[in-house]
Design an enzyme around this catalytic site. Structure first.
Site, PDB file in Angstrom:
ATOM      1  CG  ASP A 101      -1.919  -1.100   1.207  1.00 62.69           C
ATOM      2  OD1 ASP A 101      -2.235  -1.592   0.113  1.00 62.69           O
ATOM      3  OD2 ASP A 101      -2.382  -1.486   2.301  1.00 62.69           O
TER       4      ASP A 101
HETATM    5  N1  URA Z   1      -1.371  -6.053   3.506  1.00 58.31           N
HETATM    6  C1  URA Z   1      -1.843  -4.788   3.585  1.00 58.31           C
HETATM    7  O1  URA Z   1      -2.902  -4.560   4.140  1.00 58.31           O
HETATM    8  N2  URA Z   1      -1.131  -3.797   3.055  1.00 58.31           N
HETATM    9  C2  URA Z   1       0.056  -3.991   2.447  1.00 58.31           C
HETATM   10  O2  URA Z   1       0.673  -3.020   1.989  1.00 58.31           O
HETATM   11  C3  URA Z   1       0.546  -5.291   2.382  1.00 58.31           C
HETATM   12  C4  URA Z   1      -0.186  -6.318   2.902  1.00 58.31           C
END
Ligand code: URA
Length: 238
Positions: A101
């Protein structure tokens, strides 16, 4: 000489399976002739076109990036925001393996090798991903147990392979380490939300045997051929 479908996948155009489909459908030419035979072997000198586009054969490239916060995990962004690919100073086209993310930090691999990318992202390879999450409140033991048993996210049951509370903070927040081998969208955040917690900060600390090591936030390095090989061994023996 290499098999045609492998060469196409290695260029990062698509998976090997998709390449096989395109070959059978007559969408691939070698030196101007349509080739539908899956076993066809090609060499460096052959000119390959996939759906009318010349295949650019480059050296396979593999990078480990310590992803900073505030960068998009994508090769392009419609809104012109900075992407992880912008952080890697090379001419060749590469793309991230899986997704972190915008606000997640830590280990991210990038490549132009489609076969490697498929290997790393397929759940059957069971490559471990270790995340460290700061939660908005101290996690209860029963919720750690529940995350091991599994929670439903988007109608799909996901389980923590391992989970442990690392630290409870005096402000009521806590730090939890979670190991999974899948990579569904926002999986970690959704898993914690599923048992009633919000993730304030998230870092991917390890993928397989790789950590960010000495890399500072935003820094990257190439994988060694030995590390690439080790991932093949790791994924194939599972
Ligand atoms: N899970 C998430 O919620 N965000 C990420 O960036 C990676 C795994």
């Amino acid at each position: 000489m290499e098999r045609l479908q492998k060469v196409i996948a290695n260029c990062g155009v698509c998976s090997r399976r998709k390449a096989e489909k395109l070959i059978v459908e007559g969408k691939v030419t070698v030196n101007g002739k349509v080739v539908r035979e899956l076993g066809t072997k090609v060499s460096e000198k052959d000119s390959i076109e996939v759906m009318g586009k010349v295949l650019e054969k480059g050296q396979p490239l593999y990078f480990l990036l310590n992803k900073p916060r505030g960068v998009i995990t994508s090769a392009h962004d419609d809104k012109n925001r900075k992407t992880v690919v912008d952080l890697i100073n090379i001419e060749e086209r590469i793309y991230p393996i899986g997704r972190l993310d915008y606000d997640t930090t830590g280990v991210l691999l990038l490549t132009n090798d489609g076969e490697f990318s498929n290997l790393m992202t397929h759940p059957s390879g069971r490559i471990e991903k270790v995340y460290v999450a700061k939660l908005n409140k101290t996690i209860q033991n029963k919720d750690l147990v529940q995350l091991k048993k599994g929670v439903f996210i988007d109608d799909y049951l996901v389980k923590a392979d391992r989970i442990k509370l690392r630290k409870t903070n005096s402000d009521g927040t806590c730090i939890v380490e979670l190991t999974i081998h899948e990579g569904r969208n926002h999986q970690v955040k959704k898993m914690f939300e599923g048992v009633g917690y919000l993730v304030d900060k998230l870092k991917r600390e390890r993928v397989g045997f790789l950590t960010t090591g000495n890399l500072k936030s935003g820094e990257y390095r190439s994988l060694t051929p030995k590390e690439v090989h080790q991932f093949y061994v790791l994924a194939k023996k599972k």
